[in-house]
Design a protein around this motif. Sequence first.
Motif, short mmCIF file in Angstrom:
data_model
loop_
_atom_site.label_atom_id
_atom_site.label_comp_id
_atom_site.label_asym_id
_atom_site.label_seq_id
_atom_site.Cartn_x
_atom_site.Cartn_y
_atom_site.Cartn_z
N ARG A 110 1.12 -1.62 -0.20
CA ARG A 110 -0.33 -0.21 -0.37
C ARG A 110 0.48 0.86 -0.08
O ARG A 110 2.18 1.01 -0.07
CB ARG A 110 -0.80 0.01 0.97
N ALA A 111 0.33 1.99 -0.34
CA ALA A 111 1.41 3.85 -0.42
C ALA A 111 1.71 3.77 1.05
O ALA A 111 0.79 3.75 1.97
CB ALA A 111 -0.18 4.78 -1.08
N GLY A 112 2.82 4.21 1.48
CA GLY A 112 2.99 4.24 2.45
C GLY A 112 3.82 3.11 2.92
O GLY A 112 4.57 3.57 3.63
N GLY A 113 4.00 2.58 2.49
CA GLY A 113 4.40 1.13 3.08
C GLY A 113 5.98 1.19 2.42
O GLY A 113 6.56 1.70 1.50
N SER A 114 6.92 -0.16 3.17
CA SER A 114 8.43 -0.47 2.42
C SER A 114 8.28 -1.52 1.88
O SER A 114 7.67 -2.49 2.38
CB SER A 114 9.22 0.36 4.00
N LEU A 115 9.17 -1.77 1.22
CA LEU A 115 9.61 -3.28 0.59
C LEU A 115 11.33 -2.81 0.58
O LEU A 115 12.11 -1.67 0.68
CB LEU A 115 9.40 -3.23 -1.34
#
Length: 128
Positions: free
Chosen positions: A13-18
């Motif tokens: 989701r937008a705002g998340g991290s990978l």
Amino acid sequence: QVQLVESGGGLVRAGGSLRLSCAASGRTFSIYGMGWFRQAPGKEREFVATSRWSGGWTYYADFVKGRFTISRDNAKTTVYLQMNSLKPEDTAVYYCAATMDYCSGSGCYEKRDSYDYWGQGTQVTVNS
């Protein structure tokens, strides 16, 4: 020859991290720099970040500064791309690339032609 294998892509989701990983094998002792590029549907492959394999410099595209971090583990011959505060416009296939040579000139390591080996890519999809 150098082989590059990316992993770590996915749906977020937008705002998340990978965190993407790129494992290098083969003639890794000859690698001069490692970079990340990305390609969104219908667009050209663009530069994201790059780093000298032995350390000393890193460069980022303006649109990822402050959000993405490139790092490496020379012992594991792996380069990483930590991506935070992801946006839908970050959706793309992310490619790892290796350059075996020093190059001069402004923005040299931001050019696709400066890289000799490429991975197969890993898909990153960011939902709003």
